[in-house]
Design a protein around this motif. Structure first.
Motif, mmCIF file in Angstrom:
data_model
loop_
_atom_site.group_PDB
_atom_site.id
_atom_site.type_symbol
_atom_site.label_atom_id
_atom_site.label_comp_id
_atom_site.label_asym_id
_atom_site.label_seq_id
_atom_site.Cartn_x
_atom_site.Cartn_y
_atom_site.Cartn_z
ATOM 1 N N ASP A 86 94.806 -62.346 4.920
ATOM 2 C CA ASP A 86 95.467 -61.432 3.983
ATOM 3 C C ASP A 86 96.661 -62.149 3.356
ATOM 4 O OD1 ASP A 86 93.694 -59.291 4.784
ATOM 5 O OD2 ASP A 86 94.826 -59.284 6.652
ATOM 6 N N PHE B 243 84.227 -60.836 4.913
ATOM 7 C CA PHE B 243 84.659 -59.520 5.379
ATOM 8 C C PHE B 243 83.724 -59.004 6.469
ATOM 9 C CE2 PHE B 243 85.091 -54.937 5.260
ATOM 10 C CZ PHE B 243 86.449 -54.762 5.159
ATOM 11 N N GLU C 298 83.839 -47.776 3.088
ATOM 12 C CA GLU C 298 83.583 -48.951 2.251
ATOM 13 C C GLU C 298 82.309 -49.690 2.702
ATOM 14 O OE1 GLU C 298 85.551 -48.969 -0.307
ATOM 15 O OE2 GLU C 298 84.754 -50.754 -1.257
ATOM 16 N N PRO D 125 94.637 -57.962 0.112
ATOM 17 C CA PRO D 125 93.934 -57.917 1.395
ATOM 18 C C PRO D 125 92.556 -58.545 1.270
ATOM 19 C CG PRO D 125 93.805 -55.786 0.327
ATOM 20 C CD PRO D 125 94.649 -56.659 -0.562
ATOM 21 N N PRO E 217 88.854 -51.476 -2.332
ATOM 22 C CA PRO E 217 89.728 -50.450 -1.757
ATOM 23 C C PRO E 217 91.150 -50.529 -2.313
ATOM 24 C CG PRO E 217 88.417 -51.483 -0.047
ATOM 25 C CD PRO E 217 88.158 -52.252 -1.300
ATOM 26 N N GLY E 218 91.707 -49.374 -2.638
ATOM 27 C CA GLY E 218 93.074 -49.325 -3.136
ATOM 28 C C GLY E 218 93.161 -49.382 -4.646
ATOM 29 N N PRO F 273 92.830 -47.088 2.507
ATOM 30 C CA PRO F 273 93.629 -47.251 1.286
ATOM 31 C C PRO F 273 93.171 -46.248 0.219
ATOM 32 C CG PRO F 273 92.735 -49.360 2.043
ATOM 33 C CD PRO F 273 92.037 -48.281 2.814
ATOM 34 N N PRO F 274 93.967 -46.065 -0.830
ATOM 35 C CA PRO F 274 93.576 -45.133 -1.898
ATOM 36 C C PRO F 274 92.246 -45.537 -2.531
ATOM 37 C CG PRO F 274 95.832 -45.899 -2.190
ATOM 38 C CD PRO F 274 95.239 -46.718 -1.109
ATOM 39 N N TYR F 275 91.511 -44.555 -3.015
ATOM 40 C CA TYR F 275 90.271 -44.785 -3.773
ATOM 41 C C TYR F 275 89.246 -45.613 -3.003
ATOM 42 C CZ TYR F 275 93.710 -43.606 -7.342
ATOM 43 O OH TYR F 275 94.717 -43.017 -8.058
ATOM 44 N N THR F 276 89.314 -45.579 -1.678
ATOM 45 C CA THR F 276 88.317 -46.292 -0.880
ATOM 46 C C THR F 276 87.088 -45.418 -0.731
ATOM 47 O OG1 THR F 276 90.044 -47.477 0.313
ATOM 48 C CG2 THR F 276 87.907 -47.332 1.386
ATOM 49 N N ARG G 292 81.110 -50.297 5.582
ATOM 50 C CA ARG G 292 81.168 -51.194 6.742
ATOM 51 C C ARG G 292 81.396 -50.459 8.072
ATOM 52 N NH1 ARG G 292 81.079 -53.297 10.747
ATOM 53 N NH2 ARG G 292 81.310 -55.476 11.348
ATOM 54 N N TYR G 293 82.589 -49.890 8.267
ATOM 55 C CA TYR G 293 82.921 -49.327 9.575
ATOM 56 C C TYR G 293 82.641 -47.827 9.626
ATOM 57 C CZ TYR G 293 85.117 -53.619 11.159
ATOM 58 O OH TYR G 293 85.327 -54.907 11.550
ATOM 59 N N ALA H 49 94.135 -53.664 5.537
ATOM 60 C CA ALA H 49 93.329 -54.793 5.062
ATOM 61 C C ALA H 49 91.866 -54.659 5.471
ATOM 62 C CB ALA H 49 93.909 -56.109 5.589
ATOM 63 N N VAL H 50 91.601 -53.968 6.594
ATOM 64 C CA VAL H 50 90.222 -53.773 7.065
ATOM 65 C C VAL H 50 89.998 -52.272 7.189
ATOM 66 C CG1 VAL H 50 88.499 -54.502 8.742
ATOM 67 C CG2 VAL H 50 90.548 -55.894 8.411
ATOM 68 N N PRO H 51 89.699 -51.588 6.080
ATOM 69 C CA PRO H 51 89.632 -50.120 6.107
ATOM 70 C C PRO H 51 88.618 -49.599 7.125
ATOM 71 C CG PRO H 51 89.594 -50.951 3.850
ATOM 72 C CD PRO H 51 89.442 -52.137 4.751
ATOM 73 N N TYR I 236 88.659 -49.955 10.369
ATOM 74 C CA TYR I 236 88.683 -50.681 11.651
ATOM 75 C C TYR I 236 89.892 -50.242 12.473
ATOM 76 C CZ TYR I 236 89.781 -54.413 14.942
ATOM 77 O OH TYR I 236 90.124 -55.106 16.082
#
Lengths: 289, 189
Positions: free
Chosen positions: B168, B163, A175, B181, B140-141, A213-216, A177-178, A26-28, A30
């Motif tokens: 979620d 964010f 994405e 998410p 994402p995803g 996640p995919p395609y991030t 962010r991190y 949910a938080v790619p 992190y």
């Protein structure tokens, strides 16, 4: 019937790991803290990856394990046998046949698909750790999105070496962010981090799980005048002749002789099976009886 | 004696929970995909999908909030027997179960802190139906864009705006579930 609970870990542990994985998704990028367990192997041998794999595996899965791209090294063989024994899952050495791939320090050359999960073994999950040793501080830096120190590190690379000399564990921004450590994969693999498969990262000793996640969107940090370059040894594979794969340098005698071979053993042998030959390949293949 | 509370668990917990988790992982990692799950049955009005998620992810370490409509003695007994999760207020819950209307307002639910965004609630939202049309999802995803019949738009836009903090969601209808998410950008479809 196995003497072990399915996939070794007890159910409460798996639930705890699964909750951490989902928050990581949910938080790619992190790093989610989790209560890492002792595993029947030492820290540094992939305990984080093994716990993530154990939490993900279903009886229908086919598992592949690679260590620096190779299916046949000690770490890969023992983890594969571990899951053959405790989860009774099918295993394979072929990237295309696997549904779950646990990896140490490489991304397979063959592009992964939407039906696959790639699990990384991570030694030091915190990309800022060698710049700032205190967890309280690095946590604050992530919270405030304060990543100037990482750019200073890359700048110091340039001022010392004339280029960004970091060649593995090359930091990425996920994405937007991190900032994340992609584990010590060669930077050659960084462009592949944007893929169709789910990527999960497990650090056992450091007790962290994170995910892409995919395609991030995954961007390797760089500067406008010193752009990121996915480098590799400037050779072709001596066995299969591939010019676009990541190569291992192998010393072959005590007079400076060396050869460069694909680090991805499955990809290399697949190409040789199709008849590709490098300059040091055997002229013919032995036929297995 | 009520026996409804004693039935409806996984027949083979390690295996069925592993399948339940893979469905949950795939749903959350690929917003817009709809997974079908099986193996659990909780007292009405809890759906099969929500029962699988409860059995797969919740235990005595996860405070659970039951929204009005789902908070009844039969459901509480079932959770006490199979899961052991403490029933909690919205503000303390790690998981929450209910219809979208009954879960409102979302403000009391934990959205994590900037240093620990993972310390946030996951909501299991019971739906009448679930279809791959309606709200447009990106992020994402998702390769380009996906569509999912969300109960509304604005709440998820506000969730994304916070964010990396946020809540979620899983949406459950019968034996089907989908994930959303906090990282997903939501627009009217």
């Amino acid at each position: 019937m196995s003497d072990y609970n399915f996939a070794y870990l007890d159910e409460q542990t798996k639930r705890m790991i699964r909750r951490a994985i989902l928050k990581g998704v949910a938080v790619p990028g992190y790093q989610v803290p989790f209560a890492s367990r002792e595993m029947p192997m030492p820290y540094g041998w992939g305990t984080g990856g093994v716990q993530v794999s154990a939490a993900c595996l279903t009886p229908e899965d086919t598992l592949k394990v690679i260590d620096q791209g190779a299916d046949d090294t000690t770490n890969a063989v023992s983890i594969r046998k571990f899951f053959e024994k405790t989860a009774e899952v099918a295993t394979t050495e072929h990237t295309g046949e696997a549904t779950v791939i646990q990896t140490r320090h490489r991304i397979p050359e063959e592009p992964l698909t939407e039906d696959q999960i790639l699990v990384y073994q991570v030694p030091i999950p915190e990309p800022l750790r060698f710049l700032e040793p205190r967890e309280t501080e690095t946590r604050k830096m992530h919270a405030l999105e304060e990543y100037g120190l990482m750019h200073v590190k890359l700048y110091e690379d340039i001022s010392r070496h004339g280029e960004i000399a970091t060649s593995y564990a090359y930091p990425v921004k996920v994405e937007g962010r991190y900032v994340m450590d992609p584990s010590p994969i060669p930077k050659f693999d960084n462009p592949k981090l944007e893929m169709a498969a789910i990527q999960l990262f497990g650090a056992g000793r450091e007790q962290r799980i994170y995910a892409i996640p995919p395609y991030t969107q995954v961007v390797s940090l760089d500067f406008e005048d010193y752009p990121f370059v996915a480098s590799k040894a400037n050779h072709a594979c001596a066995l299969c002749g591939a010019g676009d794969t990541y190569l291992d340098e192998v010393i072959v005698d005590d007079e400076g002789g060396r050869m460069y071979v694909c680090s991805d053993t499955d990809y290399c042998s697949g190409r040789q099976d199709k008849g590709h030959r490098g300059e040091m390949a055997a002229p013919y293949m032995e036929v297995a009886e | 004696m009520q026996t409804e509370a004693l039935t409806g668990g996984f027949a083979n917990p390690p295996v069925e929970a592993s399948r339940g988790f893979r469905a949950a992982l795939n749903a959350l990692a690929r917003p817009g995909t709809i997974e079908t799950v099986a193996g659990a049955g909780a007292p009405a009005p809890v759906s099969t999908a929500a029962a699988v998620l409860l059995l797969t992810l919740c235990d005595a370490e996860t405070p659970l909030y039951l929204a009005p409509g789902h908070d009844g003695q039969a459901v509480r007994d079932w959770i006490a027997f199979h899961i052991g999760a403490p029933i909690a207020d919205a503000g303390e819950a790690m998981f929450a179960l209910g219809t979208w209307e009954a879960l409102q307002p979302l403000a009391p639910f934990r959205a994590g802190t900037s240093e620990y965004p993972d310390r946030s609630v996951t909501l299991f939202v019971e739906m009448e139906g679930l279809e791959q049309k309606g709200a447009r999802l990106t992020g994402p995803g998702i390769r380009e864009a996906a569509h999912l019949s969300l109960p509304e738009i604005a709440a998820f836009q506000a969730n994304r705006a916070a964010f990396p903090l946020g809540r979620d969601f899983y949406f459950c209808a019968g034996d089907r579930l989908a994930g959303l998410p906090r990282s997903t950008m939501v627009e009217a479809g």
